[in-house]
Write an enzyme that holds these catalytic residues in place. Structure first.
Site, PDB file in Angstrom:
ATOM      1  N   LYS A 105       0.844  -1.198   0.000  1.00  0.00           N
ATOM      2  CA  LYS A 105       0.000   0.000   0.000  1.00  0.00           C
ATOM      3  C   LYS A 105       0.882   1.251   0.000  1.00  0.00           C
ATOM      4  O   LYS A 105       0.579   2.236  -0.659  1.00  0.00           O
ATOM      5  CB  LYS A 105      -0.926   0.035   1.227  1.00  0.00           C
ATOM      6  CG  LYS A 105      -1.587  -1.284   1.601  1.00  0.00           C
ATOM      7  CD  LYS A 105      -2.597  -1.765   0.632  1.00  0.00           C
ATOM      8  CE  LYS A 105      -3.260  -3.084   1.022  1.00  0.00           C
ATOM      9  NZ  LYS A 105      -2.412  -4.228   1.310  1.00  0.00           N
ATOM     10  N   ASP A 168      -4.138  -0.598   7.113  1.00  0.00           N
ATOM     11  CA  ASP A 168      -4.327  -1.929   6.539  1.00  0.00           C
ATOM     12  C   ASP A 168      -4.033  -2.865   7.714  1.00  0.00           C
ATOM     13  O   ASP A 168      -2.898  -3.263   7.928  1.00  0.00           O
ATOM     14  CB  ASP A 168      -3.329  -2.101   5.384  1.00  0.00           C
ATOM     15  CG  ASP A 168      -3.543  -3.389   4.626  1.00  0.00           C
ATOM     16  OD1 ASP A 168      -4.697  -3.831   4.533  1.00  0.00           O
ATOM     17  OD2 ASP A 168      -2.548  -3.955   4.129  1.00  0.00           O
ATOM     18  N   CYS A 221      -7.547  -7.938   5.124  1.00  0.00           N
ATOM     19  CA  CYS A 221      -7.599  -8.976   4.093  1.00  0.00           C
ATOM     20  C   CYS A 221      -8.376 -10.167   4.664  1.00  0.00           C
ATOM     21  O   CYS A 221      -7.925 -11.304   4.606  1.00  0.00           O
ATOM     22  CB  CYS A 221      -6.202  -9.361   3.623  1.00  0.00           C
ATOM     23  SG  CYS A 221      -5.129  -9.930   4.928  1.00  0.00           S
TER      24      CYS A 221
HETATM   25  N1  SAM Z   1      -0.001  -2.755   4.396  1.00  0.00           N
HETATM   26  C1  SAM Z   1       0.937  -3.844   4.182  1.00  0.00           C
HETATM   27  C2  SAM Z   1       1.167  -3.999   2.687  1.00  0.00           C
HETATM   28  O1  SAM Z   1       0.322  -3.589   1.909  1.00  0.00           O
HETATM   29  O2  SAM Z   1       2.229  -4.490   2.281  1.00  0.00           O
HETATM   30  C3  SAM Z   1       0.479  -5.109   4.851  1.00  0.00           C
HETATM   31  C4  SAM Z   1       0.224  -4.933   6.324  1.00  0.00           C
HETATM   32  S1  SAM Z   1      -0.242  -6.386   7.210  1.00  0.00           S
HETATM   33  C5  SAM Z   1      -1.854  -6.689   6.675  1.00  0.00           C
HETATM   34  C6  SAM Z   1      -0.471  -5.784   8.828  1.00  0.00           C
HETATM   35  C7  SAM Z   1       0.764  -5.269   9.542  1.00  0.00           C
HETATM   36  O3  SAM Z   1       0.385  -4.820  10.836  1.00  0.00           O
HETATM   37  C8  SAM Z   1       1.862  -6.279   9.756  1.00  0.00           C
HETATM   38  O4  SAM Z   1       3.040  -5.864   9.110  1.00  0.00           O
HETATM   39  C9  SAM Z   1       2.066  -6.333  11.273  1.00  0.00           C
HETATM   40  O5  SAM Z   1       3.426  -6.433  11.659  1.00  0.00           O
HETATM   41  C10 SAM Z   1       1.461  -5.020  11.726  1.00  0.00           C
HETATM   42  N2  SAM Z   1       0.946  -5.027  13.119  1.00  0.00           N
HETATM   43  C11 SAM Z   1       0.689  -6.081  13.916  1.00  0.00           C
HETATM   44  N3  SAM Z   1       0.262  -5.664  15.121  1.00  0.00           N
HETATM   45  C12 SAM Z   1       0.231  -4.323  15.091  1.00  0.00           C
HETATM   46  C13 SAM Z   1      -0.105  -3.319  16.040  1.00  0.00           C
HETATM   47  N4  SAM Z   1      -0.527  -3.626  17.262  1.00  0.00           N
HETATM   48  N5  SAM Z   1       0.036  -2.018  15.671  1.00  0.00           N
HETATM   49  C14 SAM Z   1       0.447  -1.699  14.427  1.00  0.00           C
HETATM   50  N6  SAM Z   1       0.756  -2.610  13.484  1.00  0.00           N
HETATM   51  C15 SAM Z   1       0.658  -3.910  13.821  1.00  0.00           C
END
Ligand code: SAM
Length: 436
Positions: A105, A168, A221
């Site tokens: 993204k 996301d 997702c």
């Molecule tokens: N937006 C990314 C892309 O398009 O390549 C994918 C993101 S993935 C769905 C969700 C992300 O949220 C992960 O990289 C994860 O490490 C992070 N995450 C997990 N727990 C979180 C938290 N409490 N606060 C913020 N981010 C977190």
């Protein structure tokens, strides 16, 4: 593909007549796609365009191709590509991508910003933030800061700051089951509501960072209503200034469950994996007067001179921003950022290069961020030389050059700067990225 019974029941109930078609798609291959990077100088066209998506194509790109290594393409399945498309930031905006790694993204948002405004791209997980840095550098944008923080700590530095926030969110990942069947083993009936709690925590902090009149794009997702429509409803309850924007349903997107404005992507309807996306706008119009302390430059006079000497000789485009040095490393921060010294930074803006005793050496990232017509002289390499170069070898040049640093290109796009000694191109391709 084998699913838990509770998963099957849930989606049979939710999808009714469509459930059979939905479950059948799990016996088919996941859909691959990629986006072309409009920030690069030499843009190619491919013969598998995706309708209604300006930079998108179906198909796979090899990680070893020059198109990938120069950042001309970014692999991302089509449903995930709808998130930044729904966000569509306008040029000059201040944007936050709150959960950004590996960078799908983020790089897409950067395509819209076109090197204007600011993108703060955040990833809480340290290891994943490194991958994010790599992908953003390759993409060649000049207006990104990458942080490795929790939303709570970010909110202290960026109160009411962003025009657009994309979350996301970490989620139960049902939409990724086809791409990554191993993910099914983490799923249980309660998993979506556990994820929903984390999503609410992050969104509370996101609200503190939203400027009056700004927008939030929330995506997952996954298909579970607990993490999607329920979260949107909750968000509008805790912040009654938010209003839902209608998302045009393109390419087989469908409306949300009892929520026509938001969009769902199911693989039996939309040629891609699973995704949910909602856009909410803050309806307040008043301006907040910002009293944030700004980021300031910290170079010595000698460092300024060394950088300016290189810049004058080699670069013929405007690189404005705030110059900051960390150890020997020089970075260019976008203008209008607050002081970031309290945050864990993974990439402090554009890495310009390294100060070595009385010398300045340009970085790999700078070469990826400039176009051939923005530098004094270009050495274009062949595909054969490219293979040698990415494996760490030196390359022989057909003629001699004055000993200096030169911008190196392959098929019209930069692949960093490298030092030339007579007729030899020294290898400056980062060791960690080399392959053969
Ligand atoms: N937006 C990314 C892309 O398009 O390549 C994918 C993101 S993935 C769905 C969700 C992300 O949220 C992960 O990289 C994860 O490490 C992070 N995450 C997990 N727990 C979180 C938290 N409490 N606060 C913020 N981010 C977190």
């Amino acid at each position: 593909m084998k699913f838990p019974d509770t998963f099957i029941k849930k989606y049979q109930q939710l999808l009714g007549d469509e459930a059979e078609a939905f479950f059948k798609t799990f016996d088919q291959e996941a859909i691959s796609a990629f986006r072309i990077n409009p920030l690069k100088a030499n843009i190619k066209k491919f013969d598998t365009p995706i309708n209604n998506m300006p930079w998108s194509y179906y198909g796979k790109v090899s990680g070893k191709s020059s198109d990938h290594v120069t950042g001309l393409v970014y692999s991302q399945e089509p449903a995930a590509q709808m998130v930044a498309q729904v966000a569509s930031p306008k040029k000059g905006m201040k944007v936050l991508d709150l959960a950004a790694a590996p960078g799908g993204k983020t790089t897409h948002l950067l395509s819209y910003l076109d090197n204007t405004g600011i993108l703060v791209s955040n990833e809480i997980n340290h290891k994943r933030s490194k991958i994010l840095v790599e992908n953003v550098e390759r993409f060649g944008a000049r207006n990104v800061v990458i942080t490795n923080e929790s939303a709570t700590r970010l909110a202290k530095v960026f109160p009411n700051y962003f025009d657009l926030i994309v979350l996301d969110a970490p989620c139960s990942g049902e939409g990724m089951f086809r791409k990554d069947p191993a993910a099914i083993q983490y799923w249980n009936e309660d998993y979506p509501s556990q994820c929903a709690k984390v999503q609410q925590e992050i969104l509370r902090d996101a609200l503190d960072m939203l400027a009056p009149g700004g927008s939030i794009v929330y995506s997952t997702c996954t298909w579970s209503p607990e993490e999607n429509e329920d979260i949107v409803r909750w968000l509008m309850e805790i912040d009654y200034n938010l209003s839902l924007e209608m998302i045009p349903k393109e390419n087989g997107m469908v409306s949300g469950i009892d929520m026509p404005e938001v969009a769902r992507m199911y693989p039996h309807r939309f040629k891609g994996e699973g995704q949910f996306v909602a856009k909410l706008r803050d309806t307040q119009t008043h301006q907040t007067s910002s009293k944030l302390k700004s980021a300031r430059t910290n170079l010595t006079r000698e460092q300024v001179q060394l950088w300016e000497e290189f810049y004058r000789r080699k670069v013929n485009t405007d690189l404005s921003g705030v110059l900051q040095v960390f150890g020997e490393q020089l970075y260019l921060l976008p203008n209008h950022l607050p002081d970031l010294s309290q945050l864990k930074i993974a990439r402090n803006g554009l890495h310009l290069g390294t100060f070595k005793k009385k010398r300045f050496e340009p970085s790999f990232a700078l070469g990826l961020a400039l176009h051939p017509d923005e530098v004094d002289q270009v050495i274009e390499m062949t595909q054969e030389d490219f293979k040698k170069y990415v494996s760490g070898q030196t390359v022989s040049l057909p003629k001699s050059y004055a000993n200096d640093w030169y911008y190196i290109a392959i098929e019209g796009n930069g692949i960093g700067f490298a030092k030339v000694v007579d007729k030899t191109l020294k290898n400056a391709f980062p060791k960690g990225l080399r392959f053969s």
